[in-house]
Design a protein around this motif. Structure first.
Motif, PDB file in Angstrom:
ATOM      1  N   ARG A 935      -4.116  -0.092  -9.182  1.00  0.00           N
ATOM      2  CA  ARG A 935      -3.003   0.735  -8.695  1.00  0.00           C
ATOM      3  C   ARG A 935      -1.793  -0.131  -8.335  1.00  0.00           C
ATOM      4  O   ARG A 935      -0.642   0.257  -8.586  1.00  0.00           O
ATOM      5  CB  ARG A 935      -3.451   1.539  -7.468  1.00  0.00           C
ATOM      6  CG  ARG A 935      -4.470   2.620  -7.784  1.00  0.00           C
ATOM      7  CD  ARG A 935      -4.823   3.438  -6.534  1.00  0.00           C
ATOM      8  NE  ARG A 935      -5.798   4.475  -6.818  1.00  0.00           N
ATOM      9  CZ  ARG A 935      -5.509   5.671  -7.337  1.00  0.00           C
ATOM     10  NH1 ARG A 935      -4.247   5.967  -7.622  1.00  0.00           N
ATOM     11  NH2 ARG A 935      -6.455   6.557  -7.559  1.00  0.00           N
ATOM     12  N   ALA A 936      -2.044  -1.296  -7.766  1.00  0.00           N
ATOM     13  CA  ALA A 936      -0.943  -2.179  -7.383  1.00  0.00           C
ATOM     14  C   ALA A 936      -0.181  -2.655  -8.609  1.00  0.00           C
ATOM     15  O   ALA A 936       1.060  -2.768  -8.585  1.00  0.00           O
ATOM     16  CB  ALA A 936      -1.472  -3.364  -6.573  1.00  0.00           C
ATOM     17  N   ARG A 937      -0.898  -2.986  -9.674  1.00  0.00           N
ATOM     18  CA  ARG A 937      -0.214  -3.425 -10.890  1.00  0.00           C
ATOM     19  C   ARG A 937       0.682  -2.322 -11.444  1.00  0.00           C
ATOM     20  O   ARG A 937       1.780  -2.591 -11.945  1.00  0.00           O
ATOM     21  CB  ARG A 937      -1.251  -3.859 -11.933  1.00  0.00           C
ATOM     22  CG  ARG A 937      -1.848  -5.235 -11.636  1.00  0.00           C
ATOM     23  CD  ARG A 937      -3.008  -5.565 -12.543  1.00  0.00           C
ATOM     24  NE  ARG A 937      -3.416  -6.974 -12.386  1.00  0.00           N
ATOM     25  CZ  ARG A 937      -4.573  -7.468 -12.804  1.00  0.00           C
ATOM     26  NH1 ARG A 937      -5.474  -6.656 -13.399  1.00  0.00           N
ATOM     27  NH2 ARG A 937      -4.851  -8.746 -12.631  1.00  0.00           N
ATOM     28  N   ARG A 938       0.225  -1.072 -11.392  1.00  0.00           N
ATOM     29  CA  ARG A 938       1.041   0.040 -11.897  1.00  0.00           C
ATOM     30  C   ARG A 938       2.239   0.298 -10.976  1.00  0.00           C
ATOM     31  O   ARG A 938       3.353   0.538 -11.433  1.00  0.00           O
ATOM     32  CB  ARG A 938       0.203   1.313 -11.990  1.00  0.00           C
ATOM     33  CG  ARG A 938      -0.817   1.319 -13.112  1.00  0.00           C
ATOM     34  CD  ARG A 938      -1.256   2.758 -13.420  1.00  0.00           C
ATOM     35  NE  ARG A 938      -1.762   3.427 -12.228  1.00  0.00           N
ATOM     36  CZ  ARG A 938      -3.057   3.440 -11.889  1.00  0.00           C
ATOM     37  NH1 ARG A 938      -3.952   2.804 -12.638  1.00  0.00           N
ATOM     38  NH2 ARG A 938      -3.443   4.070 -10.800  1.00  0.00           N
ATOM     39  N   ALA A 939       1.990   0.251  -9.655  1.00  0.00           N
ATOM     40  CA  ALA A 939       3.028   0.653  -8.705  1.00  0.00           C
ATOM     41  C   ALA A 939       4.042  -0.446  -8.423  1.00  0.00           C
ATOM     42  O   ALA A 939       5.226  -0.165  -8.187  1.00  0.00           O
ATOM     43  CB  ALA A 939       2.377   1.099  -7.391  1.00  0.00           C
ATOM     44  N   LEU A 940       3.603  -1.703  -8.489  1.00  0.00           N
ATOM     45  CA  LEU A 940       4.464  -2.791  -8.032  1.00  0.00           C
ATOM     46  C   LEU A 940       4.805  -3.798  -9.117  1.00  0.00           C
ATOM     47  O   LEU A 940       5.938  -4.251  -9.206  1.00  0.00           O
ATOM     48  CB  LEU A 940       3.803  -3.519  -6.846  1.00  0.00           C
ATOM     49  CG  LEU A 940       3.627  -2.664  -5.586  1.00  0.00           C
ATOM     50  CD1 LEU A 940       2.745  -3.383  -4.568  1.00  0.00           C
ATOM     51  CD2 LEU A 940       4.982  -2.341  -4.962  1.00  0.00           C
ATOM     52  N   SER A 941       3.858  -4.247  -9.879  1.00  0.00           N
ATOM     53  CA  SER A 941       4.001  -5.235 -10.957  1.00  0.00           C
ATOM     54  C   SER A 941       2.835  -6.197 -10.835  1.00  0.00           C
ATOM     55  O   SER A 941       2.203  -6.321  -9.774  1.00  0.00           O
ATOM     56  CB  SER A 941       5.327  -6.016 -10.921  1.00  0.00           C
ATOM     57  OG  SER A 941       5.288  -7.018  -9.925  1.00  0.00           O
ATOM     58  N   ASP A 942       2.580  -6.927 -11.926  1.00  0.00           N
ATOM     59  CA  ASP A 942       1.460  -7.868 -11.936  1.00  0.00           C
ATOM     60  C   ASP A 942       1.686  -9.036 -10.989  1.00  0.00           C
ATOM     61  O   ASP A 942       0.729  -9.627 -10.472  1.00  0.00           O
ATOM     62  CB  ASP A 942       1.248  -8.424 -13.357  1.00  0.00           C
ATOM     63  CG  ASP A 942       0.672  -7.369 -14.302  1.00  0.00           C
ATOM     64  OD1 ASP A 942       0.285  -6.288 -13.804  1.00  0.00           O
ATOM     65  OD2 ASP A 942       0.635  -7.623 -15.519  1.00  0.00           O
ATOM     66  N   ASP A 943       2.968  -9.402 -10.758  1.00  0.00           N
ATOM     67  CA  ASP A 943       3.255 -10.610  -9.988  1.00  0.00           C
ATOM     68  C   ASP A 943       3.723 -10.328  -8.557  1.00  0.00           C
ATOM     69  O   ASP A 943       4.165 -11.244  -7.848  1.00  0.00           O
ATOM     70  CB  ASP A 943       4.328 -11.437 -10.705  1.00  0.00           C
ATOM     71  CG  ASP A 943       3.805 -12.035 -12.007  1.00  0.00           C
ATOM     72  OD1 ASP A 943       2.589 -12.293 -12.098  1.00  0.00           O
ATOM     73  OD2 ASP A 943       4.617 -12.234 -12.935  1.00  0.00           O
ATOM     74  N   HIS A 944       3.663  -9.104  -8.128  1.00  0.00           N
ATOM     75  CA  HIS A 944       4.074  -8.794  -6.754  1.00  0.00           C
ATOM     76  C   HIS A 944       3.079  -9.446  -5.778  1.00  0.00           C
ATOM     77  O   HIS A 944       1.873  -9.465  -6.026  1.00  0.00           O
ATOM     78  CB  HIS A 944       4.107  -7.279  -6.539  1.00  0.00           C
ATOM     79  CG  HIS A 944       4.762  -6.883  -5.232  1.00  0.00           C
ATOM     80  ND1 HIS A 944       4.120  -6.958  -4.021  1.00  0.00           N
ATOM     81  CD2 HIS A 944       6.001  -6.393  -4.969  1.00  0.00           C
ATOM     82  CE1 HIS A 944       4.924  -6.548  -3.061  1.00  0.00           C
ATOM     83  NE2 HIS A 944       6.084  -6.190  -3.619  1.00  0.00           N
ATOM     84  N   PRO A 945       3.538 -10.011  -4.654  1.00  0.00           N
ATOM     85  CA  PRO A 945       2.620 -10.663  -3.718  1.00  0.00           C
ATOM     86  C   PRO A 945       1.471  -9.782  -3.253  1.00  0.00           C
ATOM     87  O   PRO A 945       0.354 -10.269  -3.074  1.00  0.00           O
ATOM     88  CB  PRO A 945       3.536 -11.049  -2.549  1.00  0.00           C
ATOM     89  CG  PRO A 945       4.865 -11.257  -3.185  1.00  0.00           C
ATOM     90  CD  PRO A 945       4.956 -10.217  -4.259  1.00  0.00           C
ATOM     91  N   LEU A 946       1.723  -8.478  -3.060  1.00  0.00           N
ATOM     92  CA  LEU A 946       0.631  -7.605  -2.641  1.00  0.00           C
ATOM     93  C   LEU A 946      -0.379  -7.452  -3.767  1.00  0.00           C
ATOM     94  O   LEU A 946      -1.597  -7.447  -3.529  1.00  0.00           O
ATOM     95  CB  LEU A 946       1.182  -6.229  -2.221  1.00  0.00           C
ATOM     96  CG  LEU A 946       0.128  -5.197  -1.802  1.00  0.00           C
ATOM     97  CD1 LEU A 946      -0.776  -5.715  -0.703  1.00  0.00           C
ATOM     98  CD2 LEU A 946       0.801  -3.883  -1.369  1.00  0.00           C
ATOM     99  N   THR A 947       0.112  -7.344  -5.003  1.00  0.00           N
ATOM    100  CA  THR A 947      -0.799  -7.262  -6.143  1.00  0.00           C
ATOM    101  C   THR A 947      -1.669  -8.514  -6.228  1.00  0.00           C
ATOM    102  O   THR A 947      -2.897  -8.435  -6.418  1.00  0.00           O
ATOM    103  CB  THR A 947       0.000  -7.101  -7.444  1.00  0.00           C
ATOM    104  OG1 THR A 947       0.847  -5.954  -7.352  1.00  0.00           O
ATOM    105  CG2 THR A 947      -0.933  -6.944  -8.640  1.00  0.00           C
ATOM    106  N   LEU A 948      -1.062  -9.684  -6.068  1.00  0.00           N
ATOM    107  CA  LEU A 948      -1.808 -10.935  -6.155  1.00  0.00           C
ATOM    108  C   LEU A 948      -2.776 -11.083  -4.989  1.00  0.00           C
ATOM    109  O   LEU A 948      -3.868 -11.653  -5.147  1.00  0.00           O
ATOM    110  CB  LEU A 948      -0.837 -12.108  -6.207  1.00  0.00           C
ATOM    111  CG  LEU A 948       0.086 -12.122  -7.444  1.00  0.00           C
ATOM    112  CD1 LEU A 948       1.061 -13.279  -7.388  1.00  0.00           C
ATOM    113  CD2 LEU A 948      -0.733 -12.170  -8.739  1.00  0.00           C
ATOM    114  N   SER A 949      -2.429 -10.550  -3.812  1.00  0.00           N
ATOM    115  CA  SER A 949      -3.367 -10.552  -2.691  1.00  0.00           C
ATOM    116  C   SER A 949      -4.582  -9.685  -3.030  1.00  0.00           C
ATOM    117  O   SER A 949      -5.724 -10.035  -2.719  1.00  0.00           O
ATOM    118  CB  SER A 949      -2.693 -10.029  -1.424  1.00  0.00           C
ATOM    119  OG  SER A 949      -1.740 -10.950  -0.945  1.00  0.00           O
ATOM    120  N   CYS A 950      -4.322  -8.532  -3.676  1.00  0.00           N
ATOM    121  CA  CYS A 950      -5.428  -7.674  -4.096  1.00  0.00           C
ATOM    122  C   CYS A 950      -6.329  -8.398  -5.109  1.00  0.00           C
ATOM    123  O   CYS A 950      -7.561  -8.254  -5.102  1.00  0.00           O
ATOM    124  CB  CYS A 950      -4.890  -6.376  -4.707  1.00  0.00           C
ATOM    125  SG  CYS A 950      -4.055  -5.295  -3.526  1.00  0.00           S
TER     126      CYS A 950
END
Length: 1007
Positions: A935-950
């Motif tokens: 969901r984070a990759r869809r909502a934010l991007s692959d490289d967003h810090p929250l996505t990378l934390s996930c």
């Protein structure tokens, strides 16, 4: 009574060979400052001096009282003035007899200084008083030593300590203290008690409250204290505190006098004053007097927590005893009552004065009126009391105002008013005009700015006959109906329009009843006219705020709320705007309710002033955190406009914009965004894309997108708005600076930390330059800068120190429970938790969560998300089950309120997966981590810090269930992306490399 005994010393003055002598400095309490200076001068030349406050009762023979002074060792130095010879008080003949007899026989034991330019009693010559009136300190010291036949000591060092300043030298900063009452009587023991309490209290705790009923003399005592003890201070500042807005402005004006800041924003001024007083720079000896302060809930906003100065408060509220030392102020003692009466009315005997005191129960306010009447009229006491007891002048009215006073008090005022009607009609007309104002400070000088043609026939003399004006004022002052006040300090400029008087609220209530007549409305119309004429017309300019603060209390009393005059209605709306801009939300909300109640009877619901009122009132309610009330108000207005036969598109647009703002604050993000798009569309069509209102609408549109987690879209709108504002308004305009804040926030939420930091650093510098460091918008900019620095991992300042300072300043600006303050409390708590300061972190985060819940209710994204922050504290404390419970509640709540793909929901899911892992629910942790990453990759991007934390969290969960191959691939990919986007040395990258489990702080934000 011995007030002060100087340190022991031995030997004579250096280099003179003259033996040390002993002196008793005898003085009436009124001249304490002079007595202290005299004692210090004598001590500096090697002599010993004892201060003796001398005020013999009328019953004690004068010769005996003077003889008592001779019992002490040394010569007696009397501090003389016309006041000195009123002690007792006693007939002149008694004084002359004792001076010619007893004093003359002991002339070598007595000496005197004279502090007045008035003629003293003839027999005073036996004392050979040296005249110190109107001379400088060096000359006064020379005359003193010469009179006492003392040789100046060589190489002397003046003793240190309070009171050593020459009384004729002005205090460095003297702030609007009421004029000294030359008739002030007694209260010596009370004043000395207050001084002792303040002196004995430790640094930072030197505050004393004078508590008592109205008319008991609290203000007079505080004013006398300020004058009497002024040589102990370098700063004496008087703050009228009966109105909160007046109190804020007046306290803040001290910042200008101290040269602390050029800002006109009250919050910044208040903070600067408190800090300067606490540090004792530029002055360590200061006295603050808060007169008529009834509310104790804002005590922390004003009282410096430290420092060596003193605070004196007058109040009817007994709960001050919980915060300060407090002194109960009762009526006069009988000797004080009779002494006061006999001084003002010398023809009254002691026995007669006692009868009057009994009649009025020794209440100072009524004794002042009785003394003024008897002194001016020379009426016999028996006749005066007969009139009082028989109700001599008809109806007395005002009984509610004098509920605490004897019945005879009512009649005595009636006698005075009737006498003035017969002998001084202009005085009664001026008094009636004063009653058309509210009690307290009355800016009476404003009427001097009107032309005769602006006044009704019976009042045109005010503009044309200046001597009559002066006589009327003087008469009312002499009869103790009014006291004179001056606006500003002695050094400030100001003409007659700045003149003001003060009328006690009890006196105002009684006199208003006694002067009531059919033409009362004529006087109120005059006051409305001059209030409107005094409107600066610039309610958003903080330089005009003191003027609005002075006008505000008189609106209701003058009938302005019910006026149909467009100028008066404009004044009311400007006063509302002042309350909004100046942060006076409580006063603004109360005024708005009063105006709405009256206008509903004289104006149509869709009248332009009513609609304008609704807009301002909604803004005030919203800013005060009263979101539901604002929503109800704006909903009703929008419904009314939509139902109107002829649609006013601009009015509809404004109402829709206000309702969208309410919905954003209430958590109705999707509905708010829909309405805001309507507003933008209408504004662009009606006003064009570059109009100020259109840009404001687009700014609010970006805020709505941000609340929905659509950060990239918000940034696109904010960046376009910033560029247009820079072109149209230039880069130093407050609106442009607001757009800088918004863009930096968007960039930070998008994970572009370095860009965000660069923008915010420049933005904060410009905020400080343009608005000042304590302006509410600057406080938010500084808050956002701390968050940008923390996310960028490059803090150039101690974040904890900055957050603590910001919290103190935010609390001063808004109060502890305001939503802006709660946001800072939450972020500060998150910071402390990350630093391991768990006890304080738990206190702050719990406070913020409870505060948001009270403000917003249960079903709102912010208090729901705050549960995740609570969970992080519990987890750090080792309560993993409790933490997981908080994480899961936050996750379920935010999924329902915001949807599963909202960044806030994803952050709570990240924490919940951690909680599941730590409690052994490993498969469920993997499942949630995998879903959250997708969901984070869809909502934010692959490289967003929250996505990378996930992604890092998923790798940890996969390792826990021994799926090491996939775990390694996820971890390696996450580390490469973190290094590329944030840098190899960024804290997030280092933590991931060290396999520290990532977490997510919920950041409360209401739009």
């Amino acid at each position: 009574m011995v007030e002060l005994r100087p340190p022991e010393g031995s030997g004579g003055p250096g280099g003179t060979g003259q033996p040390s002598q002993h002196f008793v400095v005898a003085f009436p309490g009124y001249h304490r400052s002079w007595a202290t200076w005299l004692a210090h001068r004598l001590e500096s030349h090697g002599h010993r001096a004892i201060l003796q406050r001398w005020g013999p009762s009328r019953e004690q023979p004068l010769e005996e009282a003077l003889g008592d002074l001779l019992l002490a060792r040394g010569r007696v130095l009397l501090v003389l003035s016309d006041w000195f010879f009123q002690l007792g008080p006693r007939p002149e003949g008694e004084w002359n007899a004792v001076l010619r007899g007893f004093v003359n026989e002991n002339a070598e034991s007595f000496a005197a200084v004279n502090l007045t330019n008035r003629t003293l009693l003839p027999a005073t010559a036996v004392l050979r008083p040296v005249d110190l009136w109107g001379v400088g300190e060096d000359e006064a010291e020379r005359r003193l030593l010469d009179r006492l036949d003392l040789t100046p000591a060589a190489g002397r060092t003046p003793p240190a300590g309070p009171g050593s300043r020459y009384p004729n030298d002005p205090v460095a900063v003297w702030g609007e203290v009421p004029r000294r009452n030359s008739q002030f009587t007694g209260r010596d023991e009370l004043l000395n008690d207050v001084q002792q309490r303040l002196t004995d209290a430790g640094p930072g705790a030197s505050a004393c409250a004078l508590i008592g009923m109205s008319g008991i003399g609290k203000t007079q005592i505080a004013a006398e204290y300020a004058h009497r003890f002024s040589p102990d201070y370098d700063v004496v500042w008087w703050v009228n505190s009966d109105q909160r807005n007046t109190q804020r402005d007046r306290f803040g004006e001290l910042a200008v006098e101290l040269g602390l800041t050029e800002s006109s924003e009250p919050g910044e001024r208040i903070r600067a004053v408190r800090d300067a007083l606490r540090r004792g720079k530029p002055y360590s000896r200061w006295l603050l007097v808060f007169d008529g302060w009834e509310e104790t809930d804002e005590i922390a906003q004003y009282l410096p927590q430290g420092g060596t100065g003193h605070v004196l408060i007058t109040s009817r509220n007994r709960s001050w005893g919980e915060h300060t030392e407090h002194v109960d102020v009762a009526g006069f003692r009988r000797a004080e009552s009779t002494g006061y009466l006999m001084r003002r009315a010398p023809h009254v005997s002691a026995a007669e004065a006692d009868q009057v005191a009994v009649e009025f129960n020794d209440v100072p306010l009524q004794m002042a009126q009785a003394a003024a009447w008897l002194g001016e009229s020379r009426m016999e006491v028996s006749e005066y009391l007969r009139m009082v007891r028989q109700g001599g002048a008809g109806g007395t009215g005002g009984r509610a105002a004098l509920a605490e006073y004897p019945e005879s008090s009512l009649t005595s005022w009636s006698i005075l008013i009737n006498k003035l009607r017969q002998t001084e009609p202009h005085t009664v007309e001026l008094l009636t005009l004063c009653c058309a104002f509210a009690p307290g400070r009355i800016p009476l000088g404003l009427v001097r700015g009107l032309n005769a043609t602006d006044l009704p026939d019976e009042l045109q003399w005010i503009a044309t006959d200046r001597p009559a004006w002066a006589r009327a004022i003087e008469s009312l002052v002499n009869y103790s109906v009014l006291t004179r006040e001056s606006r500003g300090n002695a050094n400030s400029e100001g003409g007659p329009e700045r003149e003001s008087v003060h009328m006690h609220r009890v006196v105002h209530g009684i006199v208003d009843e006694l002067t009531a007549s059919a033409d009362r409305e004529v006087y109120r119309k005059v006051v409305r006219r001059l209030l409107s004429a005094a409107d600066p017309g610039t309610p958003k300019d903080s330089r005009s705020w003191p003027q609005y603060a002075e006008l505000l209390p008189h609106l209701a009393r003058s009938g302005s709320l019910t006026s149909n005059e467009p100028r008066t209605q404009r004044l009311l709306l400007n006063c509302m705007r002042y309350c909004q801009s100046g942060g006076e939300y409580r006063a603004g909300a109360e005024l708005a309710d009063q105006i709405r109640e009256q206008w509903s009877q004289i104006l149509e619901p869709d009248a332009a002033p009513v609609l304008e009122l609704a807009t301002i009132q909604g803004n005030i309610l919203r800013a005060a955190g009263r979101f539901r009330e604002a929503y109800d108000l704006d909903s009703s207005r929008l419904e009314l406009l939509r139902g109107a036969p002829a649609a006013d598109e601009e009015a509809l647009m404004t109402a829709t914009s206000c309702l969208a703002a309410d919905q954003r604050l209430l958590g109705q993000y999707a509905e708010a965004l829909h309405k805001q798009r309507e507003v933008v569309s209408t504004a662009q069509r009606l006003l064009g894309p570059d109009d100020w209102t259109t840009l404001l609408a687009r700014n609010n549109l970006a805020g709505g997108l941000r609340l929905l987690g659509r950060y990239a879209e918000a940034y696109e709108v904010d960046l376009d708005t910033l560029r247009k504002r820079e072109t149209l308004l230039r880069n130093r305009h407050p609106d442009t600076l607001g757009s800088v804040n918004a863009c930096a926030r968007d960039l930070r939420l998008m994970g572009r930390y370095q860009e965000a930091l660069a923008r915010q650093e420049l933005g904060v510098r410009r905020h400080v330059q343009v608005l000042g460091p304590q302006h509410p918008q600057t406080l938010w900019a500084r808050h956002n800068l701390v968050l940008c620095e923390r996310r960028a991992g490059t803090s150039r300042q101690d974040s904890g120190v900055v957050l603590a300072e910001l919290l103190e300043q935010q609390e001063q600006a808004y109060g502890r429970r305001h939503f802006n303050t709660l946001a800072l409390i939450a972020d500060y708590g998150n910071y402390l938790r990350a630093r391991g300061e768990l006890t304080r972190a738990r206190e702050l985060i719990t406070e913020a969560e409870n505060g948001y819940r009270r403000l917003l209710g249960q079903a709102h994204p912010v208090p729901t998300g705050m549960q995740s922050n609570v969970g992080l504290v519990l987890q750090a404390e080792g309560d993993r089950d409790g933490a997981l419970n908080m994480f899961e509640q936050a996750l379920v709540g935010l999924r329902t309120l915001l949807g599963a793909d909202h960044p806030a929901t994803l952050g709570c899911a990240l924490n919940a997966a951690c909680g599941r892992n730590f409690t052994g629910r490993l498969d469920e942790a993997v499942e949630l981590s995998r879903e959250t990453l997708q969901r984070a990759r869809r909502a934010l991007s692959d490289d967003h810090p929250l996505t990378l934390s996930c992604q890092v969290a998923l790798a940890a969960d996969l390792r826990a269930v021994r799926e090491r191959t996939e775990a390694g691939k996820q971890e390696e990919d996450a580390l490469q992306r973190l290094t590329r986007s944030l840098g190899a040395q960024h804290p997030h990258t280092l933590s991931a490399r060290q396999r520290v489990r990532p977490y997510w702080d919920f950041e409360p934000y209401l739009g």
